[in-house]
Design an enzyme around this catalytic site. Sequence first.
Site, PDB file in Angstrom:
ATOM      1  N   TYR A 177      39.753 -16.140  43.001  1.00  0.00           N
ATOM      2  CA  TYR A 177      40.415 -17.355  43.501  1.00  0.00           C
ATOM      3  C   TYR A 177      40.957 -17.124  44.912  1.00  0.00           C
ATOM      4  O   TYR A 177      40.745 -17.947  45.814  1.00  0.00           O
ATOM      5  CB  TYR A 177      41.552 -17.773  42.565  1.00  0.00           C
ATOM      6  CG  TYR A 177      42.353 -18.933  43.120  1.00  0.00           C
ATOM      7  CD1 TYR A 177      41.839 -20.228  43.081  1.00  0.00           C
ATOM      8  CD2 TYR A 177      43.597 -18.726  43.716  1.00  0.00           C
ATOM      9  CE1 TYR A 177      42.546 -21.297  43.621  1.00  0.00           C
ATOM     10  CE2 TYR A 177      44.315 -19.788  44.260  1.00  0.00           C
ATOM     11  CZ  TYR A 177      43.782 -21.063  44.207  1.00  0.00           C
ATOM     12  OH  TYR A 177      44.477 -22.108  44.754  1.00  0.00           O
ATOM     13  N   ARG A 224      55.594 -15.370  45.889  1.00  0.00           N
ATOM     14  CA  ARG A 224      56.827 -16.006  46.362  1.00  0.00           C
ATOM     15  C   ARG A 224      57.000 -17.424  45.822  1.00  0.00           C
ATOM     16  O   ARG A 224      58.113 -17.869  45.525  1.00  0.00           O
ATOM     17  CB  ARG A 224      56.814 -16.040  47.890  1.00  0.00           C
ATOM     18  CG  ARG A 224      58.064 -16.603  48.531  1.00  0.00           C
ATOM     19  CD  ARG A 224      57.808 -16.950  49.981  1.00  0.00           C
ATOM     20  NE  ARG A 224      56.780 -17.990  50.108  1.00  0.00           N
ATOM     21  CZ  ARG A 224      56.222 -18.370  51.256  1.00  0.00           C
ATOM     22  NH1 ARG A 224      56.569 -17.770  52.388  1.00  0.00           N
ATOM     23  NH2 ARG A 224      55.315 -19.324  51.294  1.00  0.00           N
ATOM     24  N   ARG A 234      50.949 -25.508  38.243  1.00  0.00           N
ATOM     25  CA  ARG A 234      49.968 -24.581  38.807  1.00  0.00           C
ATOM     26  C   ARG A 234      50.377 -23.171  38.396  1.00  0.00           C
ATOM     27  O   ARG A 234      51.497 -22.739  38.678  1.00  0.00           O
ATOM     28  CB  ARG A 234      49.914 -24.718  40.335  1.00  0.00           C
ATOM     29  CG  ARG A 234      49.454 -26.069  40.828  1.00  0.00           C
ATOM     30  CD  ARG A 234      49.202 -26.058  42.342  1.00  0.00           C
ATOM     31  NE  ARG A 234      50.429 -25.894  43.082  1.00  0.00           N
ATOM     32  CZ  ARG A 234      51.092 -26.899  43.676  1.00  0.00           C
ATOM     33  NH1 ARG A 234      50.626 -28.137  43.599  1.00  0.00           N
ATOM     34  NH2 ARG A 234      52.212 -26.672  44.342  1.00  0.00           N
ATOM     35  N   PHE A 296      47.638 -11.890  67.131  1.00  0.00           N
ATOM     36  CA  PHE A 296      47.299 -12.960  66.197  1.00  0.00           C
ATOM     37  C   PHE A 296      47.032 -12.400  64.801  1.00  0.00           C
ATOM     38  O   PHE A 296      47.417 -13.002  63.786  1.00  0.00           O
ATOM     39  CB  PHE A 296      46.067 -13.710  66.709  1.00  0.00           C
ATOM     40  CG  PHE A 296      45.535 -14.742  65.761  1.00  0.00           C
ATOM     41  CD1 PHE A 296      46.171 -15.972  65.622  1.00  0.00           C
ATOM     42  CD2 PHE A 296      44.396 -14.504  65.013  1.00  0.00           C
ATOM     43  CE1 PHE A 296      45.682 -16.934  64.747  1.00  0.00           C
ATOM     44  CE2 PHE A 296      43.899 -15.452  64.141  1.00  0.00           C
ATOM     45  CZ  PHE A 296      44.545 -16.674  63.998  1.00  0.00           C
TER      46      PHE A 296
END
Length: 382
Positions: A177, A224, A234, A296
């Site tokens: 997933y 979290r 969910r 980044f």
Amino acid sequence: MEFKTSSFYPTEILALIQYKFFRSNNKSKEISSWCERKKRCYQFLEMTSGSFSSIIMELEQEYRDLICMFYLVLRGMDTIEDDMTIPIDKKIPLLRTFHEKISQKDWIFTKNGPNEKDRQLLMEFDVVIEEFLLLPKECQDIIIDITKRMGNGMADYIEKTSHDRYSIITIKEFDEYCHYVAGLVGIGINDLFNAVGAKVPSTSKNSKIIISMGLFLQKINIVRDFTEDLNENRKYWPKQIWTKYVEEIDELILPENKISSIYCLSEMILNTLLHVIDCLDYLFTVKNGDILIFGFAAKPLIIAYATLALTFKNYNTFAVKNKVKIRKGEAAKLVLQCTDMYEVARLFREYTKVILKKNNDSSDPNFMQINIACDQVNIQFL
């Protein structure tokens, strides 16, 4: 509010001032020259991505527009996947064909539930499509391919879980997933950078660590956001893990199960920690290239690692309110400190110490493995 939470941390106040005011002023002249459509896209980026938008804004324009459009396309699709008010028989075909929608001028979506926080993005998605179609053809093809693969992966997951009361059963399914919703994002970003000649490693030769980096970022979000996701029905924590500690997943929030819940949280943290070495390996491959691309890549990783350290052994993870988040001042300070591999290594060592210090309960079944995982992180910098 962000200044208030950092009021006892003077260095964070300074970081917030430097980051919030001085850096934004550097971009204001460039932004003023943009057309209204492009400005709206970047407004959506800021509205939907939080602190990640400021990290994207530090890239050179050539790279920045690519990542902005890629993010907004995937955020649009994710907004459909997340919306529990959309019937499954409508949601699945939308996800499987979303990669076709992003090339259809004037396409918008207005059937999100009224409480879906990013619904406005899809109501004005024609603006995103117009900007997407201005990208180089090779970059459009990369974004379309990743969107197609991700949409099909999301749809497969929904079809499977519609017949099961639990969303994810095994750790393998958990990884699959996370691969679809985050690992593919890393592949797409690396491919986009390569397409425009940026100095980044080959995707095909480094796909394992690139995917693992995405899994790390996604897993810490899932850890979290446990209570928030549970309230929306969910259930992303794998049954293979939580059944060791409680009989039903919603029992993790019960006060009488506090110790078991903390131990379950430890195993979820351990599962996430196992990706950190791959994250560091990727940073080592880009450390001598474009410093903005290095930043980044590094900044979301160190912010996620700080979040992991804060979440570990933190019972507020199971609280209905008071979502576990690092202070905005701390995040700003971390972003400013991610200047090179030496500084990034120092920050990883610092938060590894925090994890080791909190790992002080030898009765926790994950105690030894967490110590080993942290030691392996530290070894990377010897």
